[in-house]
Motif scaffolding. Structure first.
Motif, PDB file in Angstrom:
ATOM      1  N   VAL A  48       0.728  -1.117  -0.062  1.00  0.00           N
ATOM      2  CA  VAL A  48      -0.057   0.098  -0.043  1.00  0.00           C
ATOM      3  C   VAL A  48       1.098   1.143   0.033  1.00  0.00           C
ATOM      4  CG1 VAL A  48      -1.538   1.268   1.175  1.00  0.00           C
ATOM      5  CG2 VAL A  48      -1.857  -1.166   1.223  1.00  0.00           C
ATOM      6  N   ILE A  49       1.890   1.390   0.816  1.00  0.00           N
ATOM      7  CA  ILE A  49       2.936   2.408   1.010  1.00  0.00           C
ATOM      8  C   ILE A  49       3.468   2.524  -0.459  1.00  0.00           C
ATOM      9  CG2 ILE A  49       4.951   3.149   1.917  1.00  0.00           C
ATOM     10  CD1 ILE A  49       4.302   1.695   4.660  1.00  0.00           C
ATOM     11  N   GLN A  50       3.803   1.530  -1.123  1.00  0.00           N
ATOM     12  CA  GLN A  50       4.473   1.589  -2.447  1.00  0.00           C
ATOM     13  C   GLN A  50       3.812   2.110  -3.526  1.00  0.00           C
ATOM     14  OE1 GLN A  50       6.501  -1.957  -3.566  1.00  0.00           O
ATOM     15  NE2 GLN A  50       7.514  -0.757  -5.340  1.00  0.00           N
ATOM     16  N   VAL A 102      -1.189   0.222 -14.826  1.00  0.00           N
ATOM     17  CA  VAL A 102      -1.107  -1.244 -14.536  1.00  0.00           C
ATOM     18  C   VAL A 102      -0.109  -1.384 -13.656  1.00  0.00           C
ATOM     19  CG1 VAL A 102      -0.531  -3.422 -15.751  1.00  0.00           C
ATOM     20  CG2 VAL A 102      -1.705  -1.502 -16.864  1.00  0.00           C
ATOM     21  N   LEU A 103      -0.519  -2.121 -12.684  1.00  0.00           N
ATOM     22  CA  LEU A 103       0.473  -2.578 -11.414  1.00  0.00           C
ATOM     23  C   LEU A 103       1.213  -3.804 -11.675  1.00  0.00           C
ATOM     24  CD1 LEU A 103      -1.777  -1.369  -8.538  1.00  0.00           C
ATOM     25  CD2 LEU A 103       0.089  -0.110  -9.542  1.00  0.00           C
ATOM     26  N   HIS A 104       2.386  -4.122 -11.327  1.00  0.00           N
ATOM     27  CA  HIS A 104       2.982  -5.233 -11.598  1.00  0.00           C
ATOM     28  C   HIS A 104       3.370  -5.785 -10.368  1.00  0.00           C
ATOM     29  CE1 HIS A 104       3.045  -5.211 -15.982  1.00  0.00           C
ATOM     30  NE2 HIS A 104       3.296  -4.003 -15.919  1.00  0.00           N
ATOM     31  N   ALA A 105       3.115  -6.781  -9.826  1.00  0.00           N
ATOM     32  CA  ALA A 105       3.544  -7.343  -8.464  1.00  0.00           C
ATOM     33  C   ALA A 105       4.594  -8.422  -8.553  1.00  0.00           C
ATOM     34  CB  ALA A 105       2.395  -7.827  -7.673  1.00  0.00           C
ATOM     35  N   LYS A 106       5.479  -8.656  -7.568  1.00  0.00           N
ATOM     36  CA  LYS A 106       6.404  -9.666  -7.581  1.00  0.00           C
ATOM     37  C   LYS A 106       5.880 -10.639  -6.756  1.00  0.00           C
ATOM     38  CE  LYS A 106      10.347  -6.609  -8.729  1.00  0.00           C
ATOM     39  NZ  LYS A 106      11.532  -6.242  -8.375  1.00  0.00           N
TER      40      LYS A 106
END
Length: 106
Positions: A48-50, A102-106
């Motif tokens: 959330v912070i990022q 667009v969000l990319h998650a690791k």
């Protein structure tokens, strides 16, 4: 909005609102929802912070649920969400060019 409780005075007194500031925001062109599942609450909070630090204007809402909350959601609404810390997001798009974040998650 409940304007009756905007001003509260003590019993037997009369209160008058003398100044009120209202901020109006335009309706977003597009709203998009997302769900992200995490192994622990710390990683969810860090995400959330990022996200908020990169594009704060697009993040409209964010809700975090722990495993216990999701277990109750599954029982109450007959869903099959993973019972692990989960974030529910709502993003808004205000630009007229139609671009979507667009969000990319690791």
């Amino acid at each position: 909005y409940d304007l009756n409780h905007l001003f509260m005075g003590s019993e037997g007194t009369l209160g008058i609102i003398t100044e009120l500031t209202v901020r109006l925001h335009p309706k977003p062109l597009k709203m998009v929802g997302a769900m992200a599942v995490f192994n622990n609450l710390h990683d969810a909070a860090a995400a959330v912070i990022q996200i908020h630090s990169h594009r704060p204007s697009t993040l409209a809402r964010c809700e975090i649920l722990n495993a216990v909350a999701l277990k109750n959601v599954n029982l109450l609404f007959r869903k099959d969400f993973p019972e692990t810390p989960t974030l529910f997001f709502e993003f808004q798009e205000n630009e007229a060019d139609g671009c979507t974040t667009v969000l990319h998650a690791k």
